[in-house]
Design an enzyme around this catalytic site. Sequence first.
Site, short mmCIF file in Angstrom:
data_model
loop_
_atom_site.label_atom_id
_atom_site.label_comp_id
_atom_site.label_asym_id
_atom_site.label_seq_id
_atom_site.Cartn_x
_atom_site.Cartn_y
_atom_site.Cartn_z
N THR A 1 0.52 -1.01 0.09
CA THR A 1 -0.03 -0.10 -0.02
C THR A 1 0.36 1.04 -0.07
OG1 THR A 1 -0.65 -0.21 2.66
CG2 THR A 1 -2.08 -0.98 1.15
N TYR B 1 16.76 -4.79 14.79
CA TYR B 1 15.54 -5.13 13.29
C TYR B 1 16.59 -5.62 12.35
CZ TYR B 1 14.72 -2.71 8.56
OH TYR B 1 13.74 -2.73 7.03
#
Length: 289
Positions: free
Chosen positions: A12, A169
Site C-alpha cells: 500500500t 531490526y
Amino acid sequence: MDRPVAVITGATSGLGRVAALELAGRGYRVGVVARSRSKADALLGELRGKAADVRADVFHADLGLVAQARGVGEEIAARYPRLDVLVNNAGVHAFSQRVTVEGFAEMTAVNYLGPFVLTQTLTDTLLASGPARIVNVASEAARQATSVSPGPDLRSTEPYTRRESMALYGRTKLMTIMWTQELARRLASSEVTVNCCDPGFNTTGLGRDLPGAGVLRRVLEALSVGDPRKGAGIIVRLATSPALAHTTGGYFSVRDAAVLACPEPGRSERVQEELWAETVTLLSGLDAR
C-alpha cells in the site's frame, strides 16, 4: 487463469506499491495483502486505473499475527489455483518494544514469522504452479546484527531503546536471509526459486514511528533522495527476469543485482537449519495453545 499471478505484501506504500504497479503493468494479476482497508482500496483503484484490463485483488490481514498470516494464505490458495510469484515485502522498524497478542516482539512477527507462515501456507500452490518464484525483501541493516541465537532471539520480548532498535531490526532481516537460503535448499529439487534482496535506502513508511518521520520523508522526496522506484526495481527483477529464472538461494543488492553474502553470524548452513527448526517448534507451540 489466463495471466500470471503475483501476490505481494506491504504493497500500500513505498517499495511494495511501486512493485505492484509494475507487475500489473507487465500483465500480472496482482493480489495485495494489506492491513489497512482504506489504503488497500486506494491502491486497488490505482492498479485498475493503470489499464482497462488490469486484474487485482485485495486480501486483508495483519501479518504481525501468525493466525492471520496463515488464514490469509489459505484464502489466497483458495482464490488462485496458480501462483507464479510471492513477494514478502511487508516490514516494520519499531523504535520501542511492542508485543503482539500472540506474545511475540512485533518486529520479529511482522518481519520474519508472518512471512515464514504465509510462505509455508502457500508452498503447495507454488509447487503445483512451477516454475514459480519467492522474493523476500531483506535489508543491508542485517549487517548490524552482531550475533544470532535462534531460540532465544525468536522468543525475546525484552524492552529496548531507539538506539538499540537498529541491531534488533537488522537481526530480523538477517533471519530473512537465513530463512531464504534454507528454504532454497529445501526446494532445490522443485521448480520454485527463492531469493532475497537489499533494496537500499528508500523513503517508505518503514520508519513511521520515528518522531518527525513525515517531515523528513517530504524533505527527502523533494530532494529526490531514496526514490522507492529504485528499490522496487530489484524486487521486480528477481520476480520476472528470465536471466534469474533458475537462480535460487541468492541475496542480491539493489546496485546492479550484485550478489551479496549472508552476513555473519547467520551464514553457516548449521545456524540456518537451527533457525528453521526453532521457528517450526515455536509455531507448533502456538498452534497447541
